[in-house]
Design an enzyme around this catalytic site. Structure first.
Site, PDB file in Angstrom:
ATOM      1  N   TYR A 146       0.855  -1.148  -0.081  1.00 20.74           N
ATOM      2  CA  TYR A 146      -0.127  -0.036   0.036  1.00 20.74           C
ATOM      3  C   TYR A 146       0.810   1.306   0.141  1.00 20.74           C
ATOM      4  O   TYR A 146       0.132   2.468  -0.163  1.00 20.74           O
ATOM      5  CB  TYR A 146      -0.979   0.111   1.202  1.00 20.74           C
ATOM      6  N   PHE A 437     -11.017  -3.372  11.072  1.00 19.84           N
ATOM      7  CA  PHE A 437     -12.286  -3.236  10.118  1.00 19.84           C
ATOM      8  C   PHE A 437     -12.004  -3.596   8.765  1.00 19.84           C
ATOM      9  O   PHE A 437     -10.750  -4.249   8.485  1.00 19.84           O
ATOM     10  CB  PHE A 437     -12.369  -1.543  10.075  1.00 19.84           C
TER      11      PHE A 437
END
Length: 437
Positions: A146, A437
């Site tokens: 990322y 999450f």
């Protein structure tokens, strides 16, 4: 809470929010309809190498928002998944900013290296910026994916294994709450009091994100998701002298015995408190339960004082999963940096490299004596040079400028600029995100 960590490769691509995109390879990327959730869920399970788990389609339908669940289809089958949702992120000083939270990212093994992740990510970040999100956040399954999209590791997941026989309990004389008490509550009561207590706490902790109703329903067993085994925990609520909840500890205990001797392990699920005395009392309670010989704390603030609360801090050894946790990408540098507070008055000029263009340019961070600051474009000579990934790591105070500079991720362009700017960006305690999450 149940993490859905992100993962998948990526190469150049394009797309606009909600549009069907095809890079000429016959693979269509688009937002899915509510009637496609079940097929998307199965692709997600396979992408996470879990084809054996039951369908979570009913749960996914409750997560579905128009335009926010995305899939890549080849020959009518989903070969990649992606989901995002808006949440509130607490920043240093207690303000909150809107964050684009990215999760459920998978690319099927048969369709790797075709640019699917990049096409989905590029579309999502552009849409998030247009919606007004200041930052994007995710939890990375692999470290090297990322950074190319401007994300940097902004918080750490940190934990401890505590040998209670060696620890000797908590030290005497720690601040306590006069008239306070701890009560065990059932799951139905936890669903009622937990959300309000958590919302009061999360604005005190940089890096914390909001929890929605679905999160509390999962944590208390009202909703069970296949593949995420739920075992009813204990929930201990601390109340002040007036009966107001001020802290919460949620934990599970493995009932194990060594012959005729108890040898139980307590695993902490949640522990947060509105003040230090309440935290002390919750930790004392957790570390004094009969039959428990080991406490496993999987995720707590990296600089939480827990070990030095013990009579023998050496009894707390680092948890095996300690590593980078939440990653952050700044989308609107002015909105993000104007929202947080700073450690000292001063001024630093940053030259930011960002191929995506969101935060590229020269920015002056100007901090007043009261710790408030503003970030504005400037033509002044830069003090420091860094890329968008390093900016994301720095934003919440989870990383320091000296460490980034020594690692070659920040370049000092004016002698002494790293030390001076470090005083600006320092926070009293490092950022911490309690939730997956």
């Amino acid at each position: 809470m149940g993490n859905e960590t992100n993962g998948g490769p990526g190469e150049p691509g394009s797309g606009r929010p909600g549009e069907q995109t095809d890079a000429g390879d016959g693979i269509e990327i688009r937002a899915i309809g509510e009637d496609e959730v079940e097929a998307w869920d199965r692709a997600l399970a396979k992408g996470f190498l879990r084809p054996h788990v039951g369908s979570a389609a009913e749960f996914r339908r409750r997560q579905w928002e128009p335009g926010r669940m995305v899939g890549a289809l080849a020959d009518g089958r989903f070969v990649a998944t992606f989901r995002s949702f808006d949440t509130e992120l607490t920043v240093p000083g207690g303000a909150v900013v809107t964050a684009d939270a990215i999760t459920a990212v998978t690319v099927t093994a048969t369709h790797r290296r075709r640019g699917l992740l990049r096409r989905m990510m590029t579309t999502d970040l552009e849409a998030a910026r247009e919606r007004g999100a200041a930052v994007a956040i995710l939890i990375a399954a692999e470290y090297n994916i990322y950074g190319r999209y401007g994300f940097g590791p902004a918080t750490r997941g940190h934990g401890w294994n505590i040998d209670l026989l060696r620890a000797g309990g908590l030290r005497d004389g720690l601040p306590t709450v006069p008239g306070g008490r701890i009560d065990l509550v059932e799951m139905a009561e936890l669903r009622k009091l937990g959300p309000e207590l958590f919302d009061r706490w999360r604005v005190t902790q940089a890096g914390a994100i909001a929890r929605d109703e679905l999160t509390w329903q999962r944590q208390t067993g009202e909703i069970e998701v296949p593949g995420f085994d739920w075992k009813e925990p204990f929930a201990a609520v601390h109340r002040g002298a007036d009966g107001t909840p001020t802290g919460l500890a949620v934990y599970r205990i493995d009932d194990e015995w060594d012959g005729s001797y108890p040898n139980c392990t307590l695993t902490l699920v949640d522990l947060f408190a509105l003040d230090r005395p309440t935290a002390n009392e919750l930790w004392r309670f957790v570390c004094s339960i009969d039959w428990v010989r080991k406490v496993v704390v999987e995720n707590v603030g990296a600089d939480d004082p827990l070990p030095v609360l013990l009579n023998d801090p050496r009894a707390a050894t680092p948890h095996v999963d300690n590593a980078d946790y939440m990653w952050l990408r700044v989308l609107d540098i002015e909105a993000a940096f104007n929202a947080r507070t700073y450690g000292a008055a001063g001024r630093a000029v940053l030259e930011v490299d960002d191929p995506a263009g969101y935060v590229a340019g020269r920015w002056a961070v100007e901090v007043a004596a009261d710790g408030t600051g503003r970030c504005v474009r400037t033509a002044d000579e830069p003090d420091l040079a860094l890329d968008a990934s390093a900016l994301g790591a720095l934003y919440l105070g989870g990383e320091t400028l000296p460490r980034l500079a020594v690692a070659g991720l920040v370049t000092e362009l004016r002698p002494g600029a790293v030390a001076a700017a470090d005083l600006l960006f320092r926070t009293p305690l490092t950022a911490w995100n309690i939730d997956g999450f």
